[in-house]
Structures are given as structure tokens and as C-alpha cells.
Design an enzyme around this catalytic site. Structure first.
Site: not given
Ligand code: UFG
Length: 331
Positions: A140, A144, A116
Site C-alpha cells: 500500500y 502511494k 499517506s
Molecule cells: N488497532 C487495534 N485494534 C483494532 C484496530 C486497530 O488495536 O481492531 C490499532 C492498530 O494496531 C493501530 C491503531 O489501532 O495501532 C489504529 O489503527 P487503524 O486500523 O484505525 O489505522 P491504521 O493506523 O492502521 O491505518 C491508517 C489508515 C491507512 C494508512 C495507515 C498508515 O487507515 O490507510 O494509517 O499507517 F495506511
């Protein structure tokens, strides 16, 4: 190749299984169905079981004469990893090491690992090349990275070849609308945006509007799940014994949370109710891949180069399967 895919009934796993089968490989899926979906994979390929049971895994490697393993099975909620690190170290590291060791003993030749961008932590350079420092900021990411190191050490010492794929933000659904994202609980931005669009949730919360980005919201590199799956097929072919190569898998373009919501509104033709909220702990402001290496070395060429196309497939899935893989009565 005779391939074992752990976690093959999950979101990225199921798309990969489909492509491996289409490429003519003999695929066995091992999944405990805790987060995976039986409906996402061909029944005759699925073995329901747990990586915890190393002897069972061993027997499967022998019985199926496995030559390659693609290891997806893992927990992937960053927030949960902070409050329940034991779950993550046990599942993502201990059971993964156990699997790797059984693979070594049984002479498995190739091992592909789902890593990741979380292993980079808060990046110092964007776009992020594979050579960037890896300093995860949550358990997490730590699990990894620890397994990445173990795989690299194993391949240096034993006749095993490895490939590490560092995913950026997996998104979208199968072009034919038959496979897509279905997590419980759902925490990812894109599915939540479409849930808000159809009224399944009252609104989507923007986590932080004061980031040092042009519109104040976080920027991510969204890569289509089918393009991500294709990277595994290429990686398996390219693996050399004694080598372990790591690749970023992203488009190399970043979109802010507000851009995702705006484009999603365009795609579904509805207004998406939004609330602005505080930052979510552990979210780096910008994560964008430098994916030059995988394009150059593996010839990986993503079919989806823009967010809009990715969102169209996600919307198509959500519209056709508002309750994911299950019928509404099952939920
Ligand atoms: N976000 C919001 N509102 C929400 C959900 C997400 O504003 O309800 C934002 C988050 O803050 C982030 C972006 O949207 O900036 C994307 O969020 P996601 O939860 O869709 O994805 P992440 O970037 O957090 O997570 C992904 C993978 C994880 C991995 C991570 C690495 O799903 O498994 O990237 O940073 F660990």
C-alpha cells in the site's frame, strides 16, 4: 474551479466534496461505488464510473472542462495490500498513472493526491517531518510513494501543478452528524470501538501491548476528517504550475490505543469490552505528524486539536447511523 473528485463518495472524499461545494467550486464526482456510498454525495454531482476506462475518464475531463483533479480513489487496506498486491498496484498505481496522463493531455492545471503516512514506513524521527526518509513497509505504502514520485516528475516537466497530502489517521464524522465512516469490512480502531460499545461486535482487540510506548500500545495521530477535507480546499488554491509540494496532515499529537478506548468510554458513557491480542503485522509503534509546513504555508488550522472532540463526532455519527449509510435491512 471546475474540479473532478475521484473517489468522492468515500469517507474523506465525501467530506471534501461538501467543502468544495460550500467554497463555490463546480464539482464532479467520479466513483465506482465499490467502497463509496451514493448516499454520501449530492446525486446530481455523481458520475458512476471506473478509472480503469481511460477513454471514459478522458471524455469526462473534456465534457466537464475540468481544471483540477482531487484524486482519492484507491484501495486502503494495508493488510490486504500484502496478500493481494496486484489489486493495489493496478488500482492505486496503474489507474492513477492513467488518470494523470489523461490530465496532462487535456491540460488539467492542478492535481491533488491523497497520500499517506504509510509512505514513511517505520519512522526514524517522531514527529515526522515531510523531509523524513520514505521507506514504506507494505505494498500500500509503496503504491502511494510511487505515485508521489510520478506526480513530482510530471509537474517538473509539464505545465501542471501538484500537491501531495500525506494523511495520518483520518477520524471522526461531520459535525452535523450527516456524514461519517462506513467501511465494509471495518478495520479501523475508532468505528470498531463504538461498535463494541453498542454490542454490534462482542469486543475490540488491542493489537499489541508490548510496543515501546508508555502503555505498550501503538500511538497514532488522529486528525478530524473535516480538517483533512479543509486541507484539500487550501491545497487547490495554493497549487502553482510546475511545482509539487507535499504536506503532512495530522494534528501533531499522538494517542495510544488504550487512550482512544478510555476516551471513547468517557464520550459514550459505556464500558467497551476489550481483549488484548498480538501485534498486527506492519504497524509502526508511533506515527505522529510534524505538520508545521501545512500550518505555515497553507494556513491550515485544525478545528479539532484533541482526541475527545474527534471521538464525540464519531460517536454522534455511530449512534445516529449504527448501520452506516444503509438501512439495517440492506445489510
Ligand atoms: N488497532 C487495534 N485494534 C483494532 C484496530 C486497530 O488495536 O481492531 C490499532 C492498530 O494496531 C493501530 C491503531 O489501532 O495501532 C489504529 O489503527 P487503524 O486500523 O484505525 O489505522 P491504521 O493506523 O492502521 O491505518 C491508517 C489508515 C491507512 C494508512 C495507515 C498508515 O487507515 O490507510 O494509517 O499507517 F495506511
Amino acid at each position: 474551479m471546475r474540479i473532478l473528485v475521484t473517489g468522492g463518495a468515500g469517507y474523506i472524499g465525501a467530506h471534501t466534496v461538501r467543502q468544495l461545494l460550500a467554497a463555490g467550486h463546480d464539482v464532479t464526482i467520479l466513483d465506482n461505488l465499490h467502497t463509496g456510498h451514493r448516499q454520501a454525495v449530492p446525486a446530481e454531482r455523481l458520475v458512476v464510473g471506473d478509472l480503469r476506462d481511460a477513454d471514459f475518464v478522458d471524455a469526462l475531463l473534456i465534457q466537464k472542462r475540468i481544471e483540477a483533479v482531487v484524486h482519492f480513489a484507491a484501495y486502503a487496506y494495508v493488510g490486504e495490500s500484502v496478500t493481494q498486491p496486484a489489486r493495489y498496484y493496478t488500482n492505486n498505481l496503474l489507474y492513477a498513472l492513467q488518470l494523470l496522463e489523461r490530465c496532462r493531455r487535456q491540460g488539467v492545471a492542478r492535481f491533488v493526491f491523497s497520500s499517506s503516512c504509510a509512505t514513511y514506513g517505520i519512522p526514524t524521527t517522531v514527529p515526522i517531518p515531510e523531509s523524513a526518509p520514505q521507506q514504506p513497509v507494505n505494498p500500500y505504502g509503496n503504491t502511494k510513494l510511487a505515485f508521489e514520485r510520478a506526480l513530482a516528475d510530471y509537474t517538473a516537466a509539464y505545465p501542471l501543478g501538484g500537491c501531495i497530502l500525506r494523511y495520518f489517521n483520518a477520524a471522526g464524522a461531520a459535525a452535523d452528524g450527516t456524514l461519517g465512516e462506513d467501511h465494509t469490512p471495518e478495520t479501523h480502531l475508532i468505528p470498531l470501538v463504538f461498535q463494541a460499545a453498542v454490542g454490534q461486535i462482542p469486543f475490540v482487540t488491542i493489537f499489541g501491548t508490548d510496543y515501546p510506548t508508555p502503555d505498550g500500545t501503538c500511538i497514532r495521530d488522529y486528525v478530524h476528517v473535516e480538517d483533512l477535507a479543509a486541507a484539500h480546499v487550501l491545497a487547490l488554491d495554493a497549487i502553482q504550475p510546475g511545482h509539487c509540494r507535499a504536506y503532512n496532515v495530522g494534528i501533531g499529537k499522538g494517542y495510544s490505543v488504550r487512550e482512544v478506548i478510555r476516551t471513547a468510554e468517557d464520550v459514550c458513557g459505556r464500558t467497551i469490552p476489550v481483549r488484548e491480542g498480538p501485534r498486527r503485522a506492519g504497524d509502526p509503534p508511533v506515527l505522529v505528524a510534524d505538520a508545521t509546513r501545512i500550518r505555515r504555508e497553507l494556513g491550515w488550522t485544525p478545528q479539532y486539536e484533541h482526541l475527545r472532540g474527534i471521538l464525540e463526532t464519531a460517536w454522534n455519527w455511530h449512534r445516529r447511523h449504527p448501520h452506516g449509510f444503509r438501512a439495517p435491512a440492506d445489510r
